[in-house]
Write a protein that holds these residues in place. Structure first.
Motif, PDB file in Angstrom:
ATOM      1  N   HIS A   5      86.805 -12.338  37.971  1.00 31.50           N
ATOM      2  CA  HIS A   5      87.653 -13.554  37.357  1.00 31.50           C
ATOM      3  C   HIS A   5      88.468 -12.942  35.751  1.00 31.50           C
ATOM      4  O   HIS A   5      87.575 -12.708  35.095  1.00 31.50           O
ATOM      5  N   ILE A   6      89.582 -13.012  35.728  1.00 37.74           N
ATOM      6  CA  ILE A   6      90.066 -12.281  34.765  1.00 37.74           C
ATOM      7  C   ILE A   6      91.004 -13.435  33.993  1.00 37.74           C
ATOM      8  O   ILE A   6      91.360 -14.452  34.669  1.00 37.74           O
ATOM      9  N   HIS A   7      91.243 -13.264  32.679  1.00 44.29           N
ATOM     10  CA  HIS A   7      92.171 -14.083  31.834  1.00 44.29           C
ATOM     11  C   HIS A   7      93.680 -13.676  31.619  1.00 44.29           C
ATOM     12  O   HIS A   7      93.541 -12.254  31.194  1.00 44.29           O
ATOM     13  N   ARG A   8      94.586 -14.459  31.562  1.00 42.96           N
ATOM     14  CA  ARG A   8      95.790 -13.965  31.486  1.00 42.96           C
ATOM     15  C   ARG A   8      96.322 -14.728  30.231  1.00 42.96           C
ATOM     16  O   ARG A   8      95.820 -15.955  29.754  1.00 42.96           O
ATOM     17  N   PRO A   9      97.267 -14.189  29.740  1.00 45.25           N
ATOM     18  CA  PRO A   9      97.727 -14.952  28.215  1.00 45.25           C
ATOM     19  C   PRO A   9      98.145 -16.332  28.743  1.00 45.25           C
ATOM     20  O   PRO A   9      98.086 -17.218  27.676  1.00 45.25           O
ATOM     21  N   ALA A  10      98.652 -16.689  29.923  1.00 46.53           N
ATOM     22  CA  ALA A  10      98.884 -18.065  30.067  1.00 46.53           C
ATOM     23  C   ALA A  10      97.733 -18.958  30.123  1.00 46.53           C
ATOM     24  O   ALA A  10      97.941 -20.305  30.163  1.00 46.53           O
ATOM     25  N   ASP A  11      96.817 -18.325  30.469  1.00 47.14           N
ATOM     26  CA  ASP A  11      95.421 -19.043  30.180  1.00 47.14           C
ATOM     27  C   ASP A  11      95.245 -19.909  28.754  1.00 47.14           C
ATOM     28  O   ASP A  11      94.244 -20.701  28.693  1.00 47.14           O
ATOM     29  N   VAL A  12      95.866 -19.486  27.928  1.00 46.89           N
ATOM     30  CA  VAL A  12      95.315 -19.840  26.398  1.00 46.89           C
ATOM     31  C   VAL A  12      96.695 -20.231  25.921  1.00 46.89           C
ATOM     32  O   VAL A  12      97.688 -19.586  25.348  1.00 46.89           O
ATOM     33  N   ALA A  13      96.840 -21.763  25.791  1.00 43.89           N
ATOM     34  CA  ALA A  13      98.096 -22.309  25.249  1.00 43.89           C
ATOM     35  C   ALA A  13      98.186 -21.947  23.669  1.00 43.89           C
ATOM     36  O   ALA A  13      97.031 -21.899  22.980  1.00 43.89           O
ATOM     37  N   PRO A  14      99.325 -21.943  23.043  1.00 38.71           N
ATOM     38  CA  PRO A  14      99.277 -21.868  21.490  1.00 38.71           C
ATOM     39  C   PRO A  14      98.261 -22.862  20.771  1.00 38.71           C
ATOM     40  O   PRO A  14      98.567 -24.238  21.253  1.00 38.71           O
ATOM     41  N   VAL A  58      82.641 -27.636  36.749  1.00 39.60           N
ATOM     42  CA  VAL A  58      82.525 -26.267  37.530  1.00 39.60           C
ATOM     43  C   VAL A  58      81.200 -26.706  38.405  1.00 39.60           C
ATOM     44  O   VAL A  58      80.998 -25.996  39.542  1.00 39.60           O
ATOM     45  N   GLY A  59      80.634 -27.951  38.278  1.00 39.90           N
ATOM     46  CA  GLY A  59      79.483 -28.229  39.054  1.00 39.90           C
ATOM     47  C   GLY A  59      78.033 -27.676  38.898  1.00 39.90           C
ATOM     48  O   GLY A  59      77.315 -27.530  39.684  1.00 39.90           O
ATOM     49  N   ASP A  60      77.815 -26.943  37.720  1.00 41.84           N
ATOM     50  CA  ASP A  60      76.602 -26.443  37.385  1.00 41.84           C
ATOM     51  C   ASP A  60      76.401 -26.566  35.790  1.00 41.84           C
ATOM     52  O   ASP A  60      76.839 -25.950  34.995  1.00 41.84           O
ATOM     53  N   SER A  61      75.357 -27.254  35.473  1.00 42.31           N
ATOM     54  CA  SER A  61      74.876 -27.596  34.200  1.00 42.31           C
ATOM     55  C   SER A  61      74.337 -26.473  33.447  1.00 42.31           C
ATOM     56  O   SER A  61      74.182 -26.419  32.053  1.00 42.31           O
ATOM     57  N   SER A  62      74.083 -25.141  33.983  1.00 43.93           N
ATOM     58  CA  SER A  62      73.775 -23.884  33.260  1.00 43.93           C
ATOM     59  C   SER A  62      74.620 -23.022  33.422  1.00 43.93           C
ATOM     60  O   SER A  62      74.352 -21.606  33.143  1.00 43.93           O
ATOM     61  N   ALA A  63      76.036 -23.125  33.995  1.00 46.89           N
ATOM     62  CA  ALA A  63      76.880 -22.295  34.066  1.00 46.89           C
ATOM     63  C   ALA A  63      77.149 -21.451  32.760  1.00 46.89           C
ATOM     64  O   ALA A  63      77.090 -22.124  31.605  1.00 46.89           O
ATOM     65  N   PRO A  64      77.341 -20.292  32.832  1.00 45.18           N
ATOM     66  CA  PRO A  64      77.914 -19.441  31.516  1.00 45.18           C
ATOM     67  C   PRO A  64      79.212 -19.936  31.113  1.00 45.18           C
ATOM     68  O   PRO A  64      80.171 -20.572  32.066  1.00 45.18           O
ATOM     69  N   VAL A  65      79.427 -20.137  29.792  1.00 46.15           N
ATOM     70  CA  VAL A  65      80.674 -20.580  29.140  1.00 46.15           C
ATOM     71  C   VAL A  65      81.261 -19.674  28.339  1.00 46.15           C
ATOM     72  O   VAL A  65      80.637 -18.984  27.406  1.00 46.15           O
ATOM     73  N   GLU A  66      82.635 -19.125  28.688  1.00 44.84           N
ATOM     74  CA  GLU A  66      82.802 -17.987  27.751  1.00 44.84           C
ATOM     75  C   GLU A  66      84.192 -18.668  26.954  1.00 44.84           C
ATOM     76  O   GLU A  66      84.825 -19.507  27.375  1.00 44.84           O
ATOM     77  N   VAL A  67      84.434 -18.374  25.720  1.00 41.11           N
ATOM     78  CA  VAL A  67      85.439 -18.678  24.863  1.00 41.11           C
ATOM     79  C   VAL A  67      86.526 -17.762  24.989  1.00 41.11           C
ATOM     80  O   VAL A  67      86.294 -16.726  24.386  1.00 41.11           O
ATOM     81  N   VAL A  68      87.573 -18.235  25.607  1.00 42.94           N
ATOM     82  CA  VAL A  68      88.708 -17.341  25.580  1.00 42.94           C
ATOM     83  C   VAL A  68      89.776 -17.644  24.357  1.00 42.94           C
ATOM     84  O   VAL A  68      90.354 -18.627  24.428  1.00 42.94           O
ATOM     85  N   GLU A  69      89.752 -16.650  23.528  1.00 41.83           N
ATOM     86  CA  GLU A  69      90.670 -17.111  22.337  1.00 41.83           C
ATOM     87  C   GLU A  69      92.078 -16.310  22.490  1.00 41.83           C
ATOM     88  O   GLU A  69      93.131 -16.705  21.763  1.00 41.83           O
ATOM     89  N   GLY A  70      92.320 -15.465  23.509  1.00 44.45           N
ATOM     90  CA  GLY A  70      93.643 -14.865  24.041  1.00 44.45           C
ATOM     91  C   GLY A  70      93.142 -13.814  24.600  1.00 44.45           C
ATOM     92  O   GLY A  70      92.118 -13.370  25.073  1.00 44.45           O
ATOM     93  N   ALA A  71      94.353 -13.562  25.713  1.00 45.77           N
ATOM     94  CA  ALA A  71      94.022 -12.513  27.069  1.00 45.77           C
ATOM     95  C   ALA A  71      94.969 -11.425  26.628  1.00 45.77           C
ATOM     96  O   ALA A  71      95.817 -11.375  25.959  1.00 45.77           O
TER      97      ALA A  71
END
Length: 71
Positions: A5-14, A58-71
């Motif tokens: 699972h990768i992040h692209r610039p469009a995943d983070v709005a201004p 995502v349906g999992d109360s213990s799922a890891p959460v990543e903070v994406v500030e830019g891709a």
């Protein structure tokens, strides 16, 4: 971050950060994104609520959460 699972610039709005929760399933990866205004994310008291919300999506109360500030 979970493999595949990768992040692209469009995943983070201004003016936002994107929270990304992932869950490994037998058939593949399930993920959810939650865009959050930077001004709200800056408030420490609100952060856990945003994490809970994206984990619920995502349906999992213990799922890891990543903070994406830019891709």
């Amino acid at each position: 971050m979970t493999r595949g699972h990768i992040h692209r610039p469009a995943d983070v709005a201004p003016g936002t950060v994107t929270l990304c929760a992932t869950r490994e399933l037998p058939g593949g990866l399930q993920w959810a994104h939650l865009p959050v205004y930077r001004s709200l994310w800056a408030d420490e008291e609100l952060r856990e609520g945003f994490r809970v919300r994206v984990r619920r999506t995502v349906g999992d109360s213990s799922a890891p959460v990543e903070v994406v500030e830019g891709a």
